[in-house]
Enzyme design. Structure first.
Site, mmCIF file in Angstrom:
data_model
loop_
_atom_site.group_PDB
_atom_site.id
_atom_site.type_symbol
_atom_site.label_atom_id
_atom_site.label_comp_id
_atom_site.label_asym_id
_atom_site.label_seq_id
_atom_site.Cartn_x
_atom_site.Cartn_y
_atom_site.Cartn_z
ATOM 1 C CD GLU A 1 1.483 -7.114 4.005
ATOM 2 O OE1 GLU A 1 1.086 -7.591 5.080
ATOM 3 O OE2 GLU A 1 1.049 -6.054 3.562
ATOM 4 C CG HIS B 1 -3.404 1.600 5.502
ATOM 5 N ND1 HIS B 1 -4.581 1.097 6.002
ATOM 6 C CD2 HIS B 1 -2.567 0.552 5.372
ATOM 7 C CE1 HIS B 1 -4.473 -0.207 6.138
ATOM 8 N NE2 HIS B 1 -3.264 -0.568 5.771
#
Length: 554
Positions: free
Chosen positions: A369, A456
């Protein structure tokens, strides 16, 4: 804003961040760093000529101001038109004195989206090259829109609602821009849609609308972690701050990183800062209580290790390289099965997962993140298509680097993403770097349709490249995990080690990638990085070329 999951047709969840939960104990005001000793692939070596220098805040500011003063001259030297101006975004200085200055661009005062570029100058000040997001000449016939901004906003809201957005509204009035992200530069409106996505993730959907025809040109999502006992990382040392007689989960030694409690809400506020009377954080076990400190301890530990990884591996002081920390929020939403980075608040946010007892706070998730923040403040890779896949892969690559760096016996380094958080419910990881297709959706190698995948899954190409560059092809066991990495061309690839592979990727990201970089340009950028660091005839340079060829990028 970027999330840990992939989103199938924007209706189902897919993990996109990192998880790190646990209980931590700290006994000093600013006690300890990490309880673990970092690992590396090789012993300490002399600084490479092409490696970035760790600049002091004053030195960085001085270089930026010097570049700002010279923007008119620089624009003329690199052949920009009279209506174009440069805006300095960042500067990187190599050990040999080479400067890489990153710019945004305007045209007649309007922001040029996809117009970013990097100017490379030798120590003597000679311009050695320019890396541009677009090679197209920035020129439009008219700056007068043929549609109203209200029409552009309506279209953007429709796009968001069709994707399942809730509480949908424009964050601000559409702004006029020049869209140069692909094809011919076009006068356009950019609308940013707020509210919530269909899984409760905050929405920051950017919709680009042709100002002449009203046609949608592009869209991307801008939403991309004492001593204690953590849920995922065991017993660790945390830095906390004593305020009066109360301890705060604030790390004063790493840019004042703070960890907040969202108490299962989804508001945009930071939440409530975690405090404690005895500096003992969490229990080492998950709890559905909103007052649970275990997830907070893991998030704080993840931020701590990620800060140290970037500083000690690349000389980078914080996400923006300015010595200032982001902040973390835990207990977001109710049974929210995701985590995300949001550059607008400069913060990481973690959900508690299924039943509010499976927090997404593992070490590789935390590193993943915060690395979205590094990407946002360097190359700014657009979160869509191939550039979006490279964005996601960058977070997987550096999240993996963080996990290996920590050398934590409770969460040993591996090339698996999210293996601790058990999002799939069957003990399998979210993604595999050695053979990405094992997750059922990711691409092992490049094809012309890769850009159509969720970011992703398109990230698999770069993840596979990084694994091959680090470890090579074929079967092997690392830290108890067995891998068997194939190649698309049947070649045998010999790895150069993770430490060198990380240096090459970081240099490419910070000095050669731009907002619109695709896989072919990523190959060029990493070869340029390998050449600058190790030489154009080096084993490392040849390994980069071989690894890209092995995933069908030429």
């Amino acid at each position: 804003m970027t999330s840990l999951y992939a989103r199938h047709k924007r209706t189902t969840l897919a993990i996109a961040t990192a998880v790190a939960a646990g209980a931590l104990l700290a006994t000093g005001v600013t006690t300890g760093a990490s309880a673990q000793t970092p690992v590396s692939d090789a012993g300490k070596k002399a600084t490479l000529a092409g490696a970035p220098l760790q600049l002091s805040a004053a030195a960085r500011t001085s270089l930026i101001k010097k570049a700002e003063a010279a923007t008119p001259e620089t624009a003329q030297q690199i052949g920009l038109g009279t209506k174009e101006k440069l805006v300095v975004r960042d500067v990187v200085k190599d050990a040999d004195g080479t400067l890489h200055t990153r710019y945004e661009r305007t045209y007649n005062g309007l922001p040029v989206l996809g117009g970013d570029l990097v100017v490379h100058q030798s120590k003597s000040g000679t311009t050695e090259g320019v890396t541009k997001a677009t090679k197209a000449t920035i020129k439009v016939a008219s700056l007068k829109p043929q549609i109203t901004s209200a029409k552009a906003e309506k279209q953007a809201l429709t796009v968001a609602k069709s994707a399942g957005s809730e509480k949908t509204s424009a964050d601000r009035a559409p702004r006029k821009v020049i869209w140069a992200g692909n094809g011919k530069p076009t006068l356009a409106f950019e609308t940013v849609v707020g509210g919530l996505q269909d899984d409760g993730t905050p929405n920051q959907l950017h919709v680009i609308t042709d100002a002449a025809t009203g046609k949608k040109l592009y869209e991307y999502q801008a939403i991309e972690t004492g001593t204690g006992k953590t849920l995922y990382s065991g017993t660790v040392t945390l830095n906390t701050t004593l305020s009066g007689s109360t301890y705060q989960l604030t790390d004063g030694t790493r840019g004042s990183h703070k960890t907040y409690n969202k108490s299962h809400t989804t508001t945009s506020s930071a939440g409530t800062l975690f405090t404690d009377a005895d500096d003992t954080w969490g229990t080492g076990a998950a709890s559905s209580s909103t007052t649970d400190q275990t997830a907070a301890a893991d998030a704080a530990y993840g931020a701590q290790v990620t800060w140290d990884f970037y500083k000690n591996t690349f000389g980078r002081s914080g996400i923006k390289n300015n010595g200032v920390a982001a902040y973390s929020r835990v207990h977001y939403g109710n049974a929210y099965v995701n985590a995300f980075w949001d550059d607008s608040c400069f913060c990481m946010t973690y959900g508690d997962g299924s039943g509010n007892t499976h927090p997404l706070t593992s070490l590789d998730v935390a590193g993943h993140e915060m690395s979205h923040g590094v990407t946002a403040n360097t190359a700014g890779l657009n979160y869509s298509g191939e550039s979006g896949g490279l964005n996601e892969a960058t977070s997987d690559i550096f999240g993996t680097g963080v996990e290996f760096y920590a050398a934590n016996s409770s969460d040993v380094g591996d090339y698996l993403i999210g293996e601790k958080i058990n999002i799939n419910g069957d003990g399998t990881p979210l993604r595999y770097m050695d053979k990405p297709s094992k997750d059922g959706g990711s691409a092992d190698s490049w094809s012309s349709s890769v850009g159509n995948l969720d970011v992703h899954y398109s990230s698999g190409v770069a993840n596979h490249f990084f694994y091959l560059l680090s470890e090579g092809s074929g079967s092997k066991t690392i830290n108890g995990v067995t891998y068997n990495s194939p190649t698309s061309n049947g070649s045998t690839v010999t790895g150069i080690g993770r430490a060198k592979a990380l240096q090459i990727w970081y240099k490419a990201l910070t000095t050669y990638f731009t907002s619109t970089t695709k896989y072919a340009a990523a190959r060029t950028g990493t070869l340029s990085a390998a050449s600058a660091l190790y030489g154009s005839t080096s084993t490392e340079y040849k390994a980069v070329a071989a690894a890209w060829s092995a995933v069908n990028v030429s």
